[in-house]
Design an enzyme around this catalytic site. Structure first.
Site, PDB file in Angstrom:
ATOM      1  N   CYS A  56       0.955  -1.155  -0.053  1.00 36.12           N
ATOM      2  CA  CYS A  56       0.345  -0.041  -0.235  1.00 36.12           C
ATOM      3  C   CYS A  56       0.994   1.097   0.142  1.00 36.12           C
ATOM      4  O   CYS A  56       1.857   1.416   0.873  1.00 36.12           O
ATOM      5  CB  CYS A  56      -1.009   0.030   1.228  1.00 36.12           C
ATOM      6  SG  CYS A  56      -1.979   1.396   1.489  1.00 36.12           S
ATOM      7  N   CYS A 100       0.020   2.996   3.514  1.00 35.10           N
ATOM      8  CA  CYS A 100       0.748   2.630   4.738  1.00 35.10           C
ATOM      9  C   CYS A 100       1.801   1.264   4.867  1.00 35.10           C
ATOM     10  O   CYS A 100       2.179   0.915   5.856  1.00 35.10           O
ATOM     11  CB  CYS A 100      -0.477   2.334   5.632  1.00 35.10           C
ATOM     12  SG  CYS A 100      -1.235   0.643   5.065  1.00 35.10           S
ATOM     13  N   CYS A 115      -7.194  -0.965   0.739  1.00 37.11           N
ATOM     14  CA  CYS A 115      -6.388  -1.547   1.932  1.00 37.11           C
ATOM     15  C   CYS A 115      -7.017  -1.859   3.031  1.00 37.11           C
ATOM     16  O   CYS A 115      -7.720  -0.990   3.529  1.00 37.11           O
ATOM     17  CB  CYS A 115      -5.235  -0.717   2.012  1.00 37.11           C
ATOM     18  SG  CYS A 115      -3.988  -0.802   3.413  1.00 37.11           S
ATOM     19  N   CYS A 155      -5.477   0.797   6.134  1.00 40.32           N
ATOM     20  CA  CYS A 155      -5.536   2.255   5.801  1.00 40.32           C
ATOM     21  C   CYS A 155      -7.022   2.788   5.375  1.00 40.32           C
ATOM     22  O   CYS A 155      -7.220   3.846   5.124  1.00 40.32           O
ATOM     23  CB  CYS A 155      -4.497   3.038   5.505  1.00 40.32           C
ATOM     24  SG  CYS A 155      -4.224   3.004   3.844  1.00 40.32           S
ATOM     25  N   CYS A 165      -7.845  -5.508 -10.471  1.00 43.19           N
ATOM     26  CA  CYS A 165      -7.558  -4.346 -11.228  1.00 43.19           C
ATOM     27  C   CYS A 165      -6.920  -3.022 -10.376  1.00 43.19           C
ATOM     28  O   CYS A 165      -7.910  -2.611  -9.879  1.00 43.19           O
ATOM     29  CB  CYS A 165      -8.542  -4.167 -12.207  1.00 43.19           C
ATOM     30  SG  CYS A 165      -8.155  -2.804 -13.500  1.00 43.19           S
TER      31      CYS A 165
HETATM   32 FE    FE Z   1      -2.827   1.153   3.411  1.00 42.07          FE
END
Ligand code: FE
Length: 168
Positions: free
Chosen positions: A82, A85, A131, A134, A154
Site C-alpha cells: 500500500c 501505509c 487496503c 488504512c 485491477c
Molecule cells: Fe494502506
C-alpha cells in the site's frame, strides 16, 4: 509514462517522505502483520503525506488513466505494498498480463489485507478493493481473471509501491 511523471512533478511536492513523483520507491520493506490494526488519519494528514494524484486515487477513489502508471508493466519479482501505509498487498507471482494498462493480479497476499465494497459509480455494481489497514482505495476486482482464482484484481499503480525481492 514520462508525460505522466512530468505532470506529477508539476504538482505540489509535499509529504513526510519527500516523494517527488509516483515512480520513486518509498517503502524499503513490505509489512506482513499477523493482525491488521486499522490506521485512521484525517483528510489533512493524508493530504500532507500523499501527492495530489495519490490522494485523488487512494482517498477519493479516483482512477489513474490506463497505461500511465509506473507498475502496470513492471515484471520484477517482489511485493506490491500500500502506497499509504506499506501493508503487503500483492506478490509478483500473482501478477499477470491483463492488457488493461493497470497492474493486475489474480489474488492478494492475504485476503485479510484487502477489503471490499460495492461501488455503483458507473451505474452498475462493481466490487471496490481497498487496503484493509488504512482504507486506501486500490481498484476493483472482476470475475474474469485467470486460474487458479478466476479473479482479476485491477489496481491503480499510484495506490501501490513496489518492494523488489532482494529488499524483502
Ligand atoms: Fe494502506
Amino acid at each position: 509514462m514520462s508525460l505522466f511523471a512530468l505532470s506529477c512533478n508539476a504538482q505540489s511536492k509535499k509529504g513526510v517522505q519527500e516523494k517527488q513523483n509516483v515512480s520513486e520507491q518509498v517503502y524499503d520493506t513490505a509489512d506482513y502483520p499477523d493482525e491488521v490494526v486499522p490506521i485512521v488519519k484525517s483528510a489533512d494528514e493524508w493530504a500532507s503525506e500523499l501527492t495530489k494524484m495519490e490522494y485523488y486515487v487512494l482517498r477519493e477513489a479516483g482512477t489513474e488513466r490506463s497505461f500511465t502508471g509506473d507498475l502496470w508493466d513492471n515484471k520484477k519479482e517482489g511485493t506490491y505494498v500500500c502506497r499509504a501505509c506499506g501493508l503487503a498487498l500483492f506478490d509478483s507471482e500473482t501478477k499477470y498480463k491483463s492488457g488493461t494498462g493497470w497492474p493486475s493480479f489474480y489474488a492478494p497476499i492475504k485476503s485479510e489485507y484487502v477489503g471490499e465494497d460495492t461501488d455503483y459509480k458507473l451505474g452498475y455494481a462493481r466490487t471496490e478493493v481497498h487496503c484493509a489497514r488504512c482504507g486506501g482505495h486500490l481498484g476493483h476486482v472482476f470475475p474474469d481473471g485467470p486460474k487458479p482464482t478466476g479473479l482479476r484484481y485491477c489496481m491503480n499503480s499510484v495506490s501501490m509501491d513496489f518492494v523488489p525481492k532482494e529488499d524483502n
